[in-house]
Scaffold this motif. Structure first.
Motif, PDB file in Angstrom:
ATOM      1  N   ILE A 249       0.840  -1.208   0.000  1.00 29.91           N
ATOM      2  CA  ILE A 249       0.000   0.000   0.000  1.00 29.91           C
ATOM      3  C   ILE A 249       0.872   1.255   0.000  1.00 29.91           C
ATOM      4  O   ILE A 249       0.640   2.195  -0.772  1.00 29.91           O
TER       5      ILE A 249
ATOM      6  N   PHE B 235      -6.997  -7.320   6.046  1.00 29.89           N
ATOM      7  CA  PHE B 235      -7.146  -6.698   4.726  1.00 29.89           C
ATOM      8  C   PHE B 235      -8.491  -5.990   4.613  1.00 29.89           C
ATOM      9  O   PHE B 235      -8.562  -4.829   4.207  1.00 29.89           O
TER      10      PHE B 235
ATOM     11  N   VAL C 141      -8.930  -1.796   4.617  1.00 36.69           N
ATOM     12  CA  VAL C 141      -9.535  -1.110   3.468  1.00 36.69           C
ATOM     13  C   VAL C 141     -10.780  -0.342   3.905  1.00 36.69           C
ATOM     14  O   VAL C 141     -10.975   0.824   3.524  1.00 36.69           O
TER      15      VAL C 141
END
Length: 158
Positions: free
Chosen positions: A64, A104, A108
């Protein structure tokens, strides 16, 4: 284990308050978040699984940040002005929180939550910086509070 979750939620609240108020967070709060969240994970999964989760989650954070760095280079922006060191430290230390898939998804959604919250609370007269670590602390604090109240361990499932 409830006392560690309660302490972790309190540290998340302090980060939220400091980041929202001054856009400055005491650096030592980030390692406290990392240690507390990792110990809570160790309580729920075997040690090898917890370290594997941590490693994969750190790779995800690196990916990221790498994509963010490339994007700022492509747009001729300064990476140091695009994201603060406190946000990066928060990303790194929060990576020990949950299993891979749970992390994850939650990471997000925490980013999406931060974008939406910033758009709702935006103030045109104030500085346009985003208290990202604070907003994400609010999100993760609520997640821990929900697992604390329901006594659930599904976020640690491997």
């Amino acid at each position: 284990m409830w006392y560690l979750k309660l302490l972790l939620i309190s540290v998340f609240a302090i980060v939220l308050y400091q980041d929202f108020k001054d856009r400055l967070v005491y650096w030592f709060l980030y390692p406290i978040i990392g240690v507390l969240s990792f110990v809570i994970q160790l309580y729920n999964v075997p040690t090898t699984i917890a370290f594997f989760n941590l490693g994969v989650n750190l790779l995800f954070i690196t990916l990221i940040l790498g994509i963010s760095f490339l994007y700022t280079r492509f747009r001729n922006l300064n990476f140091a002005n695009a994201i603060g060191i406190g946000d990066i430290l928060f990303f790194v230390f929060v990576s020990g929180t949950f299993s891979i898939v749970s992390f994850f998804v939650l990471f997000v959604f925490a980013l999406l939550f931060s974008i939406i919250l910033q758009q709702v609370l935006i103030n045109k007269e104030k500085d346009q910086t985003v208290p990202l670590a604070g907003y994400m602390s609010l999100f993760f604090g609520v997640v821990y509070a929900m697992t604390f109240l329901s006594n659930s361990t599904f976020l640690y499932a491997y």
